[in-house]
Write an enzyme that holds these catalytic residues in place. Structure first.
Site, PDB file in Angstrom:
ATOM      1  N   ARG A  41       0.860  -1.186   0.000  1.00 19.50           N
ATOM      2  CA  ARG A  41       0.000   0.000   0.000  1.00 19.50           C
ATOM      3  C   ARG A  41       0.896   1.237   0.000  1.00 19.50           C
ATOM      4  O   ARG A  41       1.659   1.463   0.933  1.00 19.50           O
ATOM      5  CB  ARG A  41      -0.927   0.033   1.213  1.00 19.50           C
ATOM      6  CG  ARG A  41      -1.874   1.229   1.207  1.00 19.50           C
ATOM      7  CD  ARG A  41      -2.804   1.210   2.413  1.00 19.50           C
ATOM      8  NE  ARG A  41      -3.731   2.334   2.350  1.00 19.50           N
ATOM      9  CZ  ARG A  41      -3.477   3.554   2.818  1.00 19.50           C
ATOM     10  NH1 ARG A  41      -2.311   3.803   3.410  1.00 19.50           N
ATOM     11  NH2 ARG A  41      -4.370   4.526   2.708  1.00 19.50           N
ATOM     12  N   SER A 110     -12.547  -3.777   1.118  1.00 20.06           N
ATOM     13  CA  SER A 110     -12.735  -3.180   2.437  1.00 20.06           C
ATOM     14  C   SER A 110     -14.214  -2.919   2.689  1.00 20.06           C
ATOM     15  O   SER A 110     -14.905  -2.350   1.839  1.00 20.06           O
ATOM     16  CB  SER A 110     -11.977  -1.852   2.537  1.00 20.06           C
ATOM     17  OG  SER A 110     -10.589  -2.053   2.438  1.00 20.06           O
ATOM     18  N   LYS A 139      -4.357   5.653   8.759  1.00 21.23           N
ATOM     19  CA  LYS A 139      -5.343   5.947   7.724  1.00 21.23           C
ATOM     20  C   LYS A 139      -6.364   6.919   8.307  1.00 21.23           C
ATOM     21  O   LYS A 139      -7.472   6.535   8.695  1.00 21.23           O
ATOM     22  CB  LYS A 139      -6.027   4.664   7.229  1.00 21.23           C
ATOM     23  CG  LYS A 139      -6.717   4.844   5.877  1.00 21.23           C
ATOM     24  CD  LYS A 139      -7.175   3.512   5.316  1.00 21.23           C
ATOM     25  CE  LYS A 139      -7.796   3.709   3.933  1.00 21.23           C
ATOM     26  NZ  LYS A 139      -8.279   2.421   3.364  1.00 21.23           N
TER      27      LYS A 139
END
Length: 213
Positions: A41, A110, A139
């Protein structure tokens, strides 16, 4: 045939947390500790950097049979023959992802609430990333934390494998598995630690013990 995967200890990379040690070396140490799946990521870096990092990760992961998932970037996944792609609710639709990556690669999605389990989005998916469980600084734009009760509700509504994310650590890893999760997704606890191998081993032992119990 769909590529196999194990969600037990799912590592999500973070270049900033890895620091001078770097993502590839951090992952190398973490898989020695028991990481079972890695997601690259990196929403900030350019395509070439992502491809170079992904290729280097595959060189150390594939001989060990550990899949590499690419967050969001289907083009990067295809460029390096990664094992799959993970997308969020605002990313490319899962049916489009499946059409692009073919029938054999892995797709993760997700979700943070039961209402997001829409058939047209779920049908192409192989596993769900559920959370955040708690607030996490890695995040900051994540949805409102759902706690383990939220995980239980999603578990009851779906037969897909689940990995939980968002503030998960060794101290609550057992609760994560007991809530219905098949594994835990970790960012800072491994990427930002001085000893990724030792921390991964500690987390893996928690997951394995919870599953055995």
């Amino acid at each position: 045939m769909r590529r196999p995967f194990d969600l037990s200890l799912y590592l999500i990379t973070d270049e900033g947390l890895a620091g001078p040690r770097g993502v590839v070396e951090t992952v190398r140490q973490a898989i020695d500790g028991g990481v079972t799946l890695v997601q690259l990521r990196d929403p900030e870096n350019k395509t070439r950097h992502l491809i170079d990092t992904a290729a280097a990760l595959i060189d150390i992961l594939r001989p060990r049979g550990i899949p590499l998932i690419i967050n969001d970037r289907v083009d990067v996944a295809l460029a390096v023959d990664a094992d799959g792609v993970h997308v969020g609710q605002s990313d490319m639709r899962t049916r489009t992802v499946r059409d692009l990556i073919g029938p054999d690669r892995i797709i993760g999605l997700s979700v943070s609430r039961v209402s997001e389990l829409v058939a047209e989005d779920i049908d192409p998916v192989d596993y769900l990333g559920v959370g955040p469980i708690y607030f996490t600084s890695t995040k900051p734009n994540a949805p409102t934390p759902i706690g383990f009760d939220g995980v239980g509700a999603i578990r009851a509504a779906s037969r897909l494998p689940i990995v939980v994310i968002g503030g998960v650590k060794a101290e609550n890893g057992e609760a994560a598995i007991r809530s219905g999760s098949d594994g835990i997704a970790i960012v800072s606890a491994i990427m930002g630690t001085a000893d990724p191998q030792a921390e991964a081993a500690r987390l893996r032992s928690v997951v394995d013990a919870a599953k055995a119990g």
